[in-house]
Scaffold this active site. Structure first.
Site, PDB file in Angstrom:
ATOM      1  N   ASP A 127      -4.556  -1.491  -8.897  1.00 38.63           N
ATOM      2  CA  ASP A 127      -3.660  -1.852  -7.798  1.00 38.63           C
ATOM      3  C   ASP A 127      -3.800  -3.342  -7.546  1.00 38.63           C
ATOM      4  OD1 ASP A 127      -2.058  -0.299  -5.408  1.00 38.63           O
ATOM      5  OD2 ASP A 127      -2.911  -2.194  -4.714  1.00 38.63           O
TER       6      ASP A 127
ATOM      7  N   CYS B  36       9.330  14.442  -3.684  1.00 34.66           N
ATOM      8  CA  CYS B  36       8.696  15.477  -2.874  1.00 34.66           C
ATOM      9  C   CYS B  36       9.719  16.515  -2.427  1.00 34.66           C
ATOM     10  CB  CYS B  36       8.004  14.848  -1.675  1.00 34.66           C
ATOM     11  SG  CYS B  36       9.081  13.821  -0.630  1.00 34.66           S
TER      12      CYS B  36
ATOM     13  N   HIS C 158      13.059  14.850   7.402  1.00 32.84           N
ATOM     14  CA  HIS C 158      12.009  14.135   6.672  1.00 32.84           C
ATOM     15  C   HIS C 158      11.315  13.126   7.576  1.00 32.84           C
ATOM     16  CE1 HIS C 158       9.979  12.106   3.392  1.00 32.84           C
ATOM     17  NE2 HIS C 158      10.521  12.925   2.512  1.00 32.84           N
TER      18      HIS C 158
END
Length: 326
Positions: free
Chosen positions: A34, A148, A175
């Site tokens: 990262d 998702c 959501h």
């Protein structure tokens, strides 16, 4: 199965947290990449506003040590600059793998395959466990784990279609807000409503689940339209699905099918609220008391899904499936 996490944001960190809880003995996470400073990566893993604190997190030199696991932590902006020979799978969690050139960086570094944690036209295939995982093939070197919401919706649609036939439908995902939305009104998106403060309003918007559902279940193409409402909660979302069945159904028969589906589809008979579903591992948890069938035969079902934890569990499940293919 030696796995590297590329991108240590919400999904990358949640994948690691889920893995630490166990359940995937064949998966060995061996490194993290990262671009954020190591101190920031360690801090955001140890202290999480949604899932709470995590014990046993420390930095030791160039490694993140978590509950006895030493994970080398690199900061390469271009993953292909690393040496990933011997790595079986890269979990591509940066959200940047929209092009084949970016998606293949893990392969260029020496990894055998890549699994993208989101929609990507650059992938060889989009695969959703419980929906179309039979298409997974060892020749697919770059695979998308879809979204998702697609992971919640597609297995549900497959089950309903198998039981009753689905001729048409409408899905609204309620959501929680995500990092793509601003905390204060700001010109961040081409959608004016998505530029409004995420925690202050319900925001009607689009979802990728509609086009991905057509890709994952091509036999359903054009039958189900989808929309989204982003709501001011930080965790757990819901699918509100109405379908026109090809044969008559009643509430009892629908709930029997949902409760018996198993696999990535869970269920509850209790009157739960969204916070009760935090860190549930299923792709969707059907709320059976919410099932309705109208006098005209329309079926309405409702299910919860932890859009971070459940999806991260599917990433690990898919890693196992890809590993089993050799």
């Amino acid at each position: 199965m030696r796995v590297v996490i590329n991108g240590f944001g919400r999904i990358g960190r949640t994948v690691l947290r889920a893995w630490l809880k166990g359940g995937w003995p064949g998966v060995q996470i061996v490194a993290i990449n990262d671009i954020a400073p190591p101190e920031t990566c360690a801090y955001l893993l140890e202290f999480d506003s949604v899932f709470g604190p995590l014990d046993g997190v420390a930095l030791q030199g160039d490694a993140l040590v978590v509950q006895g696991h030493r994970l080398p932590l690199t900061q390469a902006a271009d993953l292909s600059a690393l040496d990933l020979r011997g790595v079986d799978l890269v979990l591509e969690c940066t959200g940047k793998a929209d092009s084949r050139a970016v998606a293949e960086r893990g392969l260029g570094a020496g990894a055998r395959r890549v699994l993208i944690s989101g929609p990507s036209d650059a992938a060889d295939a989009t695969v959703v466990l419980g929906a179309n995982d039979a298409v997974l093939d060892p020749a697919m070197r770059v695979v998308s784990n879809a979204s998702c919401t697609t992971n919640a919706l597609a297995p549900l649609v497959r089950v309903l279609d198998s039981a009753f036939g689905v001729t048409a439908g409408w899905m609204t995902t309620i959501h929680c807000y995500t990092g793509s939305q601003p905390t204060v009104d700001a010109p961040r998106s081409s959608d004016p409503a998505r530029n409004r403060a995420a925690a202050l309003s319900m925001v009607p918007t689009t979802t990728s689940a509609g086009r991905l559902l057509d890709r994952v279940l091509p036999g359903m193409a054009g039958r189900i339209e989808c929309a989204a409402v982003r709501v001011p909660t930080a965790s757990v979302s819901a699918v509100d699905l109405c379908v026109v069945p090809g044969q008559p159904a009643d509430v009892a028969s629908v709930n029997a099918i949902l409760a018996g589906a198993g696999g990535v589809i869970g269920w509850t008979g209790k009157p739960l609220v969204s916070s009760d579903l935090r860190a549930r591992p299923e792709s969707i948890v059907m709320a059976l008391p919410e099932t309705r069938v109208t006098g005209g035969g329309l079926i309405r079902v409702f299910g919860w899904y932890d859009n971070e934890w459940g999806f991260s569990c599917r990433m690990l499940d898919m890693a196992v499936r890809m590993g089993d293919q050799g």
